[in-house]
Design a protein around this motif. Structure first.
Motif, short mmCIF file in Angstrom:
data_model
loop_
_atom_site.label_atom_id
_atom_site.label_comp_id
_atom_site.label_asym_id
_atom_site.label_seq_id
_atom_site.Cartn_x
_atom_site.Cartn_y
_atom_site.Cartn_z
N GLN A 99 113.92 105.15 -3.32
CA GLN A 99 114.95 105.38 -2.30
C GLN A 99 115.71 104.10 -1.96
O GLN A 99 116.94 104.11 -1.84
CB GLN A 99 114.30 105.95 -1.04
CG GLN A 99 113.76 107.37 -1.21
CD GLN A 99 113.01 107.86 0.02
OE1 GLN A 99 112.98 107.19 1.05
NE2 GLN A 99 112.40 109.04 -0.10
N LEU A 100 114.96 102.98 -1.84
CA LEU A 100 115.62 101.70 -1.51
C LEU A 100 116.52 101.24 -2.65
O LEU A 100 117.62 100.72 -2.41
CB LEU A 100 114.56 100.64 -1.21
CG LEU A 100 113.94 100.66 0.19
CD1 LEU A 100 112.82 99.62 0.27
CD2 LEU A 100 115.01 100.36 1.25
N GLN A 101 116.05 101.42 -3.88
CA GLN A 101 116.87 101.00 -5.04
C GLN A 101 118.20 101.75 -5.04
O GLN A 101 119.26 101.15 -5.27
CB GLN A 101 116.11 101.24 -6.35
CG GLN A 101 116.90 100.76 -7.57
CD GLN A 101 116.14 100.95 -8.87
OE1 GLN A 101 114.94 101.17 -8.87
NE2 GLN A 101 116.84 100.85 -9.99
N ALA A 102 118.12 103.05 -4.79
CA ALA A 102 119.35 103.86 -4.76
C ALA A 102 120.29 103.36 -3.67
O ALA A 102 121.51 103.27 -3.86
CB ALA A 102 118.99 105.33 -4.53
N GLN A 103 119.71 103.00 -2.52
CA GLN A 103 120.52 102.48 -1.39
C GLN A 103 121.19 101.16 -1.77
O GLN A 103 122.39 100.97 -1.53
CB GLN A 103 119.61 102.28 -0.17
CG GLN A 103 120.33 101.69 1.04
CD GLN A 103 119.35 101.31 2.15
OE1 GLN A 103 118.38 102.03 2.40
NE2 GLN A 103 119.60 100.18 2.79
N TYR A 104 120.42 100.25 -2.40
CA TYR A 104 120.98 98.93 -2.76
C TYR A 104 122.05 99.06 -3.84
O TYR A 104 123.05 98.33 -3.82
CB TYR A 104 119.86 98.01 -3.26
CG TYR A 104 118.83 97.65 -2.19
CD1 TYR A 104 119.19 97.53 -0.86
CD2 TYR A 104 117.49 97.42 -2.53
CE1 TYR A 104 118.25 97.21 0.12
CE2 TYR A 104 116.55 97.09 -1.58
CZ TYR A 104 116.93 97.00 -0.24
OH TYR A 104 115.99 96.69 0.70
N GLU A 105 121.85 99.98 -4.76
CA GLU A 105 122.86 100.18 -5.81
C GLU A 105 124.15 100.74 -5.20
O GLU A 105 125.25 100.41 -5.62
CB GLU A 105 122.32 101.13 -6.88
CG GLU A 105 121.28 100.48 -7.80
CD GLU A 105 120.81 101.42 -8.90
OE1 GLU A 105 121.62 102.24 -9.39
OE2 GLU A 105 119.62 101.33 -9.29
N LYS A 106 123.96 101.61 -4.19
CA LYS A 106 125.12 102.18 -3.50
C LYS A 106 125.93 101.09 -2.79
O LYS A 106 127.15 101.16 -2.66
CB LYS A 106 124.62 103.20 -2.46
CG LYS A 106 125.55 104.35 -2.19
CD LYS A 106 124.86 105.38 -1.32
CE LYS A 106 125.74 106.60 -1.13
NZ LYS A 106 125.08 107.60 -0.25
N GLU A 107 125.18 100.02 -2.36
CA GLU A 107 125.82 98.90 -1.67
C GLU A 107 126.42 97.89 -2.64
O GLU A 107 126.95 96.86 -2.23
CB GLU A 107 124.79 98.20 -0.77
CG GLU A 107 124.31 99.06 0.40
CD GLU A 107 123.11 98.46 1.14
OE1 GLU A 107 122.63 97.38 0.70
OE2 GLU A 107 122.64 99.06 2.11
N GLY A 108 126.29 98.16 -3.96
CA GLY A 108 126.97 97.33 -4.95
C GLY A 108 126.08 96.45 -5.81
O GLY A 108 126.58 95.71 -6.67
N MET A 109 124.75 96.49 -5.63
CA MET A 109 123.85 95.67 -6.45
C MET A 109 123.67 96.33 -7.82
O MET A 109 123.72 97.55 -7.95
CB MET A 109 122.48 95.52 -5.78
CG MET A 109 122.50 94.69 -4.51
SD MET A 109 120.83 94.51 -3.79
CE MET A 109 120.13 93.31 -4.92
N ASP A 110 123.43 95.47 -8.86
CA ASP A 110 123.12 96.05 -10.17
C ASP A 110 121.69 96.59 -10.16
O ASP A 110 120.88 96.24 -9.29
CB ASP A 110 123.31 95.03 -11.29
CG ASP A 110 122.31 93.89 -11.23
OD1 ASP A 110 121.13 94.11 -11.58
OD2 ASP A 110 122.71 92.77 -10.82
N ALA A 160 118.52 95.47 -7.79
CA ALA A 160 118.18 96.45 -6.76
C ALA A 160 116.70 96.84 -6.86
O ALA A 160 116.02 96.98 -5.83
CB ALA A 160 119.05 97.69 -6.90
N ALA A 161 116.22 97.00 -8.08
CA ALA A 161 114.81 97.39 -8.28
C ALA A 161 113.88 96.28 -7.80
O ALA A 161 112.87 96.55 -7.13
CB ALA A 161 114.56 97.70 -9.75
N THR A 162 114.23 95.03 -8.12
CA THR A 162 113.40 93.88 -7.71
C THR A 162 113.35 93.76 -6.19
O THR A 162 112.28 93.58 -5.60
CB THR A 162 113.95 92.58 -8.31
OG1 THR A 162 113.96 92.69 -9.74
CG2 THR A 162 113.10 91.39 -7.91
N LYS A 163 114.52 93.89 -5.55
CA LYS A 163 114.57 93.77 -4.09
C LYS A 163 113.82 94.92 -3.42
O LYS A 163 113.11 94.72 -2.43
CB LYS A 163 116.04 93.76 -3.62
CG LYS A 163 116.17 93.52 -2.12
CD LYS A 163 117.63 93.43 -1.67
CE LYS A 163 117.69 93.19 -0.16
NZ LYS A 163 119.08 93.15 0.33
N ALA A 164 113.93 96.12 -3.99
CA ALA A 164 113.25 97.30 -3.42
C ALA A 164 111.74 97.10 -3.42
O ALA A 164 111.06 97.47 -2.45
CB ALA A 164 113.63 98.55 -4.21
#
Length: 608
Positions: free
Chosen positions: A216-227, A231-235
C-alpha cells in the motif's frame, strides 16, 4: 583406500632388508608400498626405483633380491613376483589371521582413546532462531555437527558440543509483536501445538501483514512521483509494523519489563519445541549459549579493541574494523544507535567459551553462505588475542533441498524438521510391512525398528554426500533396502546378527582367537583387508572433517560382506575351522558397521 598395519610391518622389513643387502640406511619415505594392481598376483607392491641408487643394480635384480630376503627372513611374505621395477608381495595367511585376531580383540578397533593430554575441540552446530521451528537445513546442520563430534572423539579428542541460540534481534520482535496484535492470548497448550511451531506461525503472520503495508505504501509513493525501486525501498523502512518491531527491539535492549517478560514466555515455548526435535533426531549439546547473554560481552570486547586502537569509530558513533590490509573491506561491529551485529555477538560468544573451556580448536558448523563472515571472524578473534582464532575451522556445508512440490511445510516455503522426521518413520514402517519384514513382531518392536530405519535412512542419505556440496534429499530413494542407503547397511547388520544367533543355537562357539596355522581363501583376505582399513578411514574423516568418508566406507564394507556371503556359506561351511573363521569375520564386520554407523548417529536394529 588401502591401509593396513601390515604396510607398517612391510616398510620396516624392507628398511631392514636394504640395510642387510646393501649396507645402507634408507628413510621411510623412500619405501613406497601400495596395493597390488588386480591383474597381478599379490596384496602389496613395493616400488623399487627409489632404491636403485643404493642397490646400484637393475630394477629387476633389486626387486628379486629384496623379495628373496623378505620371503626367507620374515613371516609376512609367503611368495613374490617381479614385474619390471615392481615387487608384488603375497602376504602369508598367518599375518592375515594375526590382524583379524587383533581387530577381534578390540571392541572399538580403529578408534583412539582420550588421554589427559588430548586436545579440546569445541564444535558449534544447530544455531537456531527462536522465531520459527527447525527446518530441513537445520537437519543437515545438526546431523553434520553431531557426527563430526563423534568422529573427533573417535580420533582421541576431548569434544565439547555447543549451540548458540539466536534469541534476540528484530526477527524475534516480529513474532512477539504479531502475538500481541493477533494472538488473543493463545498458548501452545490452548492451541495444541508445539511451541516453536506456534511462534513460527506468528512470524509468518507478521510477514503477511507487513507485506500488505509495504504494498500500500509503495503504491502511495509511486502516486507521489517516486520510481518503483525507490518507492519499494522507502515502503519497507516506513511501514508502521516494522517501525513498531524496531521500537520493541530498542525497549528489549533497554530492559523494558513488559517486553522482556513476553520474550521470556515465548522463548520458553520455543525451547520446549526444539528439545523435542533434538531428541527425535538423536542429537544434543554439552553447553548452550544464548545471544541475549553473549552480545553484551561482545560489545565490551569491541570497546576494549577500540581503546587499543584495533578498531575505529566513525562520526555517527558506529564502530568498525578496518580489514583492508587483510585484502578485505571495513566491517561494522556496533551500529550508530549502539546496537550490536552478528559479528559482535560471535566475538562475545567466543570470549565466553574461551573462559569456560581450554579450547585448542574451534569448529563452526555453518552453511556456506557465511564463508565471508567466518573469514572476518577469524581475523578479528586473532587480532583480539584468542589463541585459536587464526586457525578456527568453518565447517562450511551446502544447501539441501527436496524434489519440488514434496512435503511443503506449514509455511509453504521450507520443509519442517518435525514433518520430515514423522514422514520418514511412517514411510519406513509402511515399506517394511509391505516387504514382510515385520513378521512375528509386536507393535512396540515394529515402531522401534521403523524409527531406526526411518531415521537411519534420513541420516545416511544426508551424511553420505560431501558436506561442501549442495544436495537433493529424496525421501523415497533413501528408504531402499538395496543400494547405497542406510536401510541396506542396517539390514546387513541385522542379517549378520541373525547368523550369530543361529550359530549359538547350534552350539557353535565363536573363538576369541584364531590359530595362525589356518588357511584362508582370497575373499576372506579381502574382507580382513577392508576391516583393517577402518582405522585409517576414521583418521581420514577426522583430518578432513568428513562424515561422508565414514558413510561410504560402511557401504563398501557392507557390499564386500554381501558378496562374500553370496559366494561362501558361513554356517554351512565344510569344516568347523572354516565356520569359525567366517563367524569371526562376520562378527567383526557387524561390529565395525555398528561402530561406523554410530559415528554417523545411526542406530542398528538387532533384527529387521
Amino acid at each position: 583406500m588401502f591401509f593396513m598395519y601390515l604396510d607398517i610391518d612391510l616398510t620396516s622389513a624392507v628398511i631392514k632388508a636394504v640395510k642387510e643387502l646393501y649396507g645402507a640406511d634408507v628413510e621411510e619415505k623412500m619405501v613406497q608400498v601400495g596395493p597390488t594392481k588386480k591383474e597381478y598376483e599379490g596384496h602389496f607392491t613395493l616400488v623399487v626405483f627409489p632404491l636403485l641408487k643404493i642397490s646400484k643394480k637393475s630394477p629387476e635384480a633389486t626387486a628379486e633380491e629384496i623379495g628373496q630376503y623378505l620371503t626367507a627372513n620374515t613371516s609376512i611374505v609367503e611368495r613374490y613376483n617381479v614385474v619390471k621395477g615392481f615387487l608384488n608381495l603375497v602376504v602369508s595367511d598367518a599375518m592375515w589371521i594375526r590382524d583379524l585376531n587383533y581387530i577381534n580383540e578390540n571392541e572399538h578397533y580403529g578408534e583412539k582413546q582420550q588421554t589427559q593430554e588430548s586436545p579440546t575441540v569445541m564444535i558449534e552446530y544447530s544455531s537456531p532462531n527462536t522465531n520459527k521451528p527447525l527446518h530441513l537445513g537445520h537437519v543437515r546442520n545438526n546431523l553434520l555437527g553431531w557426527s563430526l563430534a563423534k568422529i573427533m572423539e573417535a580420533n582421541g579428542n576431548k569434544v565439547v558440543k555447543t549451540n548458540i541460540v539466536n534469541d534476540r534481534g528484530i526477527h524475534i520482535c516480529k513474532s512477539m509483536l504479531a502475538w500481541q496484535k493477533w494472538g488473543n492470548g493463545v498458548t501452545p497448550e490452548s492451541a495444541g501445538k508445539k511451541g516453536d511451531h506456534l511462534v513460527g506461525d506468528f512470524y509468518v503472520e507478521f510477514d503477511k501483514h507487513y507485506r500488505e503495508e509495504c504494498k500500500q505504501l509503495q503504491a502511495q509513493y509511486e502516486k507521489e512521483g517516486m520510481d518503483a525501486e525507490a518507492a519499494a525501498t522507502k515502503a519497507k523502512d516506513e511501514a508502521p509494523l516494522i517501525k513498531e518491531a524496531h521500537s520493541m527491539l530498542v525497549k528489549w535492549e533497554q530492559g523494558d519489563k513488559e517486553v522482556r517478560d513476553l520474550w521470556t514466555k515465548m522463548n520458553s515455548w520455543v525451547y520446549a519445541g526444539f528439545d523435542e526435535t533434538y531428541k527425535a533426531l538423536g542429537v544434543g549439546f554439552d553447553k548452550i549459549y544464548y545471544e541475549s547473554n553473549t552480545y553484551l560481552v561482545g560489545k565490551k570486547k569491541v570497546e576494549e579493541g577500540l581503546e587499543k586502537g584495533l578498531f575505529f569509530r566513525k562520526d555517527d558513533g558506529s564502530v568498525w574494523a578496518d580489514l583492508t590490509n587483510d585484502g578485505l573491506d571495513q566491517k561494522l561491529l556496533i551500529r550508530s544507535d549502539g546496537t550490536s551485529v552478528y559479528m559482535t555477538q560471535d566475538i562475545g560468544t567466543a570470549s565466553m567459551r574461551f573462559n569456560d573451556y581450554p579450547i585448542d580448536k574451534m569448529i563452526y558448523v555453518v552453511g556456506n553462505e557465511q564463508n565471508y563472515h567466518f573469514q572476518v571472524l577469524s581475523i578479528l578473534l586473532d587480532r583480539l588475542g584468542f589463541e585459536w582464532g587464526k586457525d578456527l575451522v568453518h565447517f562450511s556445508y551446502g544447501m539441501v533441498e527436496l524434489p519440488n512440490g514434496k512435503m511443503k511445510s506449514r509455511e509453504g516455503t521450507v520443509v519442517d524438521a518435525d514433518d520430515l522426521i514423522d514422514v520418514m518413520i511412517s514411510d519406513a514402517k509402511k515399506i517394511s510391512e509391505e516387504a514382510g519384514k515385520f513378521q512375528d513382531m509386536d507393535e512396540a518392536e515394529r515402531n522401534e525398528i521403523a524409527r531406526n530405519v526411518g531415521l537411519g535412512a534420513l541420516k545416511y542419505f544426508i551424511l553420505k554426500v560431501d558436506a561442501r556440496k549442495n544436495m537433493l534429499f529424496n525421501p523415497e530413494e533413501s528408504i531402499d533396502f538395496n543400494g547405497n542407503t542406510g536401510p541396506f547397511i542396517q539390514y546387513t547388520y541385522a542379517r549378520i546378527r541373525s547368523i550369530l544367533r543361529k550359530a549359538a543355537e547350534q552350539n557353535i562357539a565363536i573363538p576369541s582367537s584364531l590359530s595362525e596355522n589356518l588357511s584362508l581363501n582370497e575373499k576372506e583376505r579381502e574382507l580382513i583387508l577392508k576391516l583393517e582399513s577402518y582405522r585409517d578411514v576414521v583418521a581420514q574423516a577426522g583430518r578432513d572433517y568428513s562424515p561422508s568418508v565414514i558413510a561410504n566406507y560402511c557401504y563398501e564394507l557392507t557390499k564386500e560382506f554381501n558378496q562374500f556371503y553370496h559366494d561362501y556359506s558361513i554356517l554351512g561351511a565344510d569344516t568347523l575351522q572354516e565356520k569359525e573363521i567366517r563367524l569371526v569375520l562376520a562378527q567383526n564386520v557387524a561390529k565395525v558397521i555398528r561402530n561406523g554407523l554410530d559415528l554417523l548417529g545411526i542406530e542398528v536394529p538387532e533384527r529387521m
